[in-house]
Design an enzyme around this catalytic site. Structure first.
Site, PDB file in Angstrom:
ATOM      1  N   ASP A  83       0.836  -1.208   0.000  1.00  0.00           N
ATOM      2  CA  ASP A  83       0.000   0.000   0.000  1.00  0.00           C
ATOM      3  C   ASP A  83       0.869   1.255   0.000  1.00  0.00           C
ATOM      4  OD1 ASP A  83      -2.155   1.717   0.308  1.00  0.00           O
ATOM      5  OD2 ASP A  83      -2.324   1.373   2.464  1.00  0.00           O
ATOM      6  N   LYS A 107       0.322   3.978  -2.224  1.00  0.00           N
ATOM      7  CA  LYS A 107      -0.489   5.129  -2.665  1.00  0.00           C
ATOM      8  C   LYS A 107       0.262   6.073  -3.610  1.00  0.00           C
ATOM      9  CE  LYS A 107      -3.400   5.171   1.481  1.00  0.00           C
ATOM     10  NZ  LYS A 107      -2.773   4.138   2.340  1.00  0.00           N
ATOM     11  N   ASP A 110       1.632  10.744  -9.009  1.00  0.00           N
ATOM     12  CA  ASP A 110       2.636  11.546  -9.713  1.00  0.00           C
ATOM     13  C   ASP A 110       2.207  11.643 -11.174  1.00  0.00           C
ATOM     14  OD1 ASP A 110       5.134  12.775 -10.483  1.00  0.00           O
ATOM     15  OD2 ASP A 110       6.039  11.840  -8.737  1.00  0.00           O
ATOM     16  N   ILE A 111       3.071  12.166 -12.041  1.00  0.00           N
ATOM     17  CA  ILE A 111       2.693  12.232 -13.451  1.00  0.00           C
ATOM     18  C   ILE A 111       2.635  10.800 -14.009  1.00  0.00           C
ATOM     19  CG2 ILE A 111       3.592  14.563 -13.849  1.00  0.00           C
ATOM     20  CD1 ILE A 111       6.076  13.246 -15.117  1.00  0.00           C
TER      21      ILE A 111
END
Ligand code: C5P
Length: 227
Positions: free
Chosen positions: A60, A62, A65-66
């Protein structure tokens, strides 16, 4: 008896204790969740140690970002063969699409709205006071972009299930056992039984099990309520 639903969160900065816990609980869980605390303390080495005892892991982290960065990050992460991993739905359509590029058998789950945000915060950051409407919208977008499922609070399960249909995975933390409801920092909590009856597929449970005097006994008791 192996649980079909319970994922135990290994939020710890003690590697040996965690590995002991994994050995004790592995026959009675569906999987273990490794998050920021464990991963940033013990890294790949720690991950692999848990994996060698029990290869069913929800990693996990998360990602947010691009699209290209998320795609390349996931390309590396998927080599670790977790069952599930997470990205933020708010990363947008292209980021969600990129997240699927190298997915193999790992299921990609979307994080909707952090449960730590109240109405004032969602109004401030998403221009929407109705958290449940916002969560439904995000779940719908996750499904549209072909993620495998979402992570949400127990209060949101019912609304989300209506929007995403039967085959979308719903994973929920915020689980507390009967008399322990509302006893710590988790605010929107539910019992394991109730969360499943509302439509969750998997339950993430951390402290009620890991901080229990007898974690295996507690886990077995929870499993019994889910038969
Ligand atoms: O100890 P506890 O049962 O509260 O653990 C819950 C786990 O689920 C933690 O690893 C936490 O990071 C995660 N989680 C959460 N609430 C969210 C999303 C994830 O508690 N909204």
């Amino acid at each position: 008896m192996k649980s079909r639903n319970i994922i135990v969160a290994l939020d710890s900065n003690n590697l040996n204790k965690t590995l002991e816990l994994v050995k004790i609980l592995k026959k009675d869980v569906y999987a273990f969740k490794i998050g920021y605390q464990f991963f940033y303390n013990f890294g790949l080495e720690g991950y692999k140690k848990v994996y060698s005892i029990c290869p069913k892991i929800f990693l996990d982290l998360k990602l947010h970002d691009i699209p290209n960065t998320v795609e390349k990050g996931l390309e590396a992460l998927i080599k670790l063969k977790p069952l599930f991993t997470t990205i933020h739905i708010s990363g947008g359509d292209d980021m969600m699409i990129s997240s699927r590029a190298n997915k193999k058998n790992t299921k990609i789950l979307g994080v909707s709205i952090l449960t730590s945000l109240n109405r004032d915060q969602t109004k401030k950051y998403y221009n929407q006071k109705n958290v449940s409407a916002l969560v439904k919208k995000f779940a719908h977008l996750a499904k549209k972009n072909k993620l495998d499922g979402v992570v949400c609070s127990p209060q949101e399960i019912k609304h989300i299930r209506k929007v995403v249909g039967k085959n979308f995975i719903i994973v929920t933390p915020g689980i507390r056992i009967n008399n322990k409801l509302k006893s710590d920092d988790q605010k929107r909590v539910e019992t394991p039984e109730k969360a499943l009856s509302l439509g969750a597929n998997y339950l993430v449970i951390g402290r009620p099990i890991t901080k229990s005097k007898d974690p295996l006994k507690t886990l077995k008791e929870i499993n019994k309520t889910l038969l």
